[in-house]
Write a protein that holds these residues in place. Structure first.
Motif, short mmCIF file in Angstrom:
data_model
loop_
_atom_site.label_atom_id
_atom_site.label_comp_id
_atom_site.label_asym_id
_atom_site.label_seq_id
_atom_site.Cartn_x
_atom_site.Cartn_y
_atom_site.Cartn_z
N SER A 11 0.81 -1.22 0.00
CA SER A 11 0.00 0.00 0.00
C SER A 11 0.84 1.27 0.00
CB SER A 11 -0.93 0.00 1.22
OG SER A 11 -0.19 -0.10 2.43
N ARG A 12 2.05 1.20 0.53
CA ARG A 12 2.88 2.40 0.58
C ARG A 12 3.38 2.83 -0.79
NH1 ARG A 12 6.75 1.45 5.95
NH2 ARG A 12 5.03 1.35 7.48
N SER A 13 3.46 1.87 -1.71
CA SER A 13 3.96 2.18 -3.05
C SER A 13 2.88 2.07 -4.12
CB SER A 13 5.12 1.25 -3.40
OG SER A 13 4.72 -0.11 -3.33
N SER A 14 1.61 1.86 -3.70
CA SER A 14 0.51 1.68 -4.64
C SER A 14 -0.63 2.64 -4.32
CB SER A 14 -0.01 0.25 -4.59
OG SER A 14 1.01 -0.68 -4.86
N PRO A 15 -1.49 2.94 -5.30
CA PRO A 15 -2.66 3.77 -5.01
C PRO A 15 -3.57 3.11 -3.99
CG PRO A 15 -2.30 3.51 -7.39
CD PRO A 15 -1.39 2.54 -6.71
N ASP A 16 -4.32 3.90 -3.27
CA ASP A 16 -5.28 3.39 -2.29
C ASP A 16 -6.44 2.73 -3.04
OD1 ASP A 16 -7.34 3.03 -0.42
OD2 ASP A 16 -6.68 4.73 0.78
N LEU A 17 -6.62 1.42 -2.85
CA LEU A 17 -7.65 0.67 -3.56
C LEU A 17 -8.84 0.30 -2.69
CD1 LEU A 17 -5.31 -1.83 -5.49
CD2 LEU A 17 -6.28 0.32 -6.32
N VAL A 18 -8.85 0.81 -1.46
CA VAL A 18 -9.88 0.40 -0.51
C VAL A 18 -11.29 0.77 -0.99
CG1 VAL A 18 -10.83 0.84 1.79
CG2 VAL A 18 -8.39 0.37 1.52
N GLY A 19 -11.47 1.97 -1.49
CA GLY A 19 -12.80 2.39 -1.95
C GLY A 19 -13.33 1.50 -3.06
N GLU A 20 -12.45 1.18 -4.02
CA GLU A 20 -12.84 0.31 -5.13
C GLU A 20 -13.22 -1.08 -4.62
OE1 GLU A 20 -9.89 0.17 -8.16
OE2 GLU A 20 -9.69 2.35 -8.27
N LEU A 21 -12.44 -1.58 -3.66
CA LEU A 21 -12.71 -2.91 -3.12
C LEU A 21 -14.07 -2.95 -2.43
CD1 LEU A 21 -11.73 -5.81 -2.47
CD2 LEU A 21 -10.88 -4.89 -0.30
N ILE A 22 -14.35 -1.96 -1.60
CA ILE A 22 -15.63 -1.93 -0.89
C ILE A 22 -16.80 -1.87 -1.86
CG2 ILE A 22 -17.08 -0.55 0.65
CD1 ILE A 22 -14.54 0.18 2.20
#
Length: 210
Positions: A11-22
């Protein structure tokens, strides 16, 4: 009770994907309590059945972007409206499981009653490892079978021969992993105290005699 804790890898080197996952989870299954961001790049939710927990966990880790922990145990009831406010063994065990999942080959782990989850966890990790190594063409054919299509229908849809469809499913160990998934679901039902409580249509079983 069954709780899933999901943590984004790299996650430190990648875009935040949490919203898409939810958003994806909301459209993929019905949760007993909705999946929410609990801290940073961590997501947690409560699922109603062993089948939904197993299938969701395997579908999520297949992308290679997430580690998933399944926690089995008691919770304080009534459950609060917000998942992040939940308390009890299942929540604590899900967090333990996701930490162990981060270092497993299949990126999935299960924590439940002592000495009763080792085989189930090994089954899920084996399935997840095979899924991660499956080719895109094999995965495409397998997902069509999972949706209820026959090999003949898949062949027509893809514009290839039924023999080619069978070869793709065979090379991806599709039927083997589906049978192992069914075994894992039954084992999780027993751990959760609800054996035989669901009726399932085994994916791809209608192809057995083709």
């Amino acid at each position: 009770m069954l709780v899933l804790t999901i943590d984004q890898r790299h996650s430190r080197s990648s875009p935040d994907l949490v919203g898409e996952l939810i958003d994806w989870i909301d459209g993929a299954c019905e949760a007993l309590r909705p999946f929410e961001r609990t801290a940073g790049d961590e997501v947690q939710g409560v699922l109603p059945t062993a089948e939904s927990a197993v299938q969701l966990a395997l579908d999520i880790v297949k992308s290679g972007e997430w580690s998933v922990g399944i926690g089995v145990g008691a919770v304080e009831e009534p459950l609060p409206a917000q998942t992040r406010a939940g308390r009890g063994e299942a929540f604590e065990r899900a967090r333990d499981a996701v930490e162990r999942a981060k270092t497993s080959s299949g990126r999935v782990a299960v924590t439940g009653p002592p000495l009763e989850t080792e085989r189930l966890e090994a089954e899920l990790q084996m399935i997840a490892a095979v899924n991660l190594r499956r080719t895109k063409t094999s995965e495409e054919a397998g997902q069509m079978i999972r949706s209820g299509m026959t090999q003949q229908e898949v062949a027509v849809k893809l514009g290839i021969s039924q023999q080619a469809v069978s070869s793709r499913l065979s090379s991806g160990l599709w039927y083997e992993t589906q049978r192992l998934t069914e075994s894992a679901i039954r084992a999780l039902e027993e751990l959760d105290g609800t054996p035989g409580g669901r009726q399932r249509q085994p994916a791809g079983r209608r192809e057995a005699n083709q």
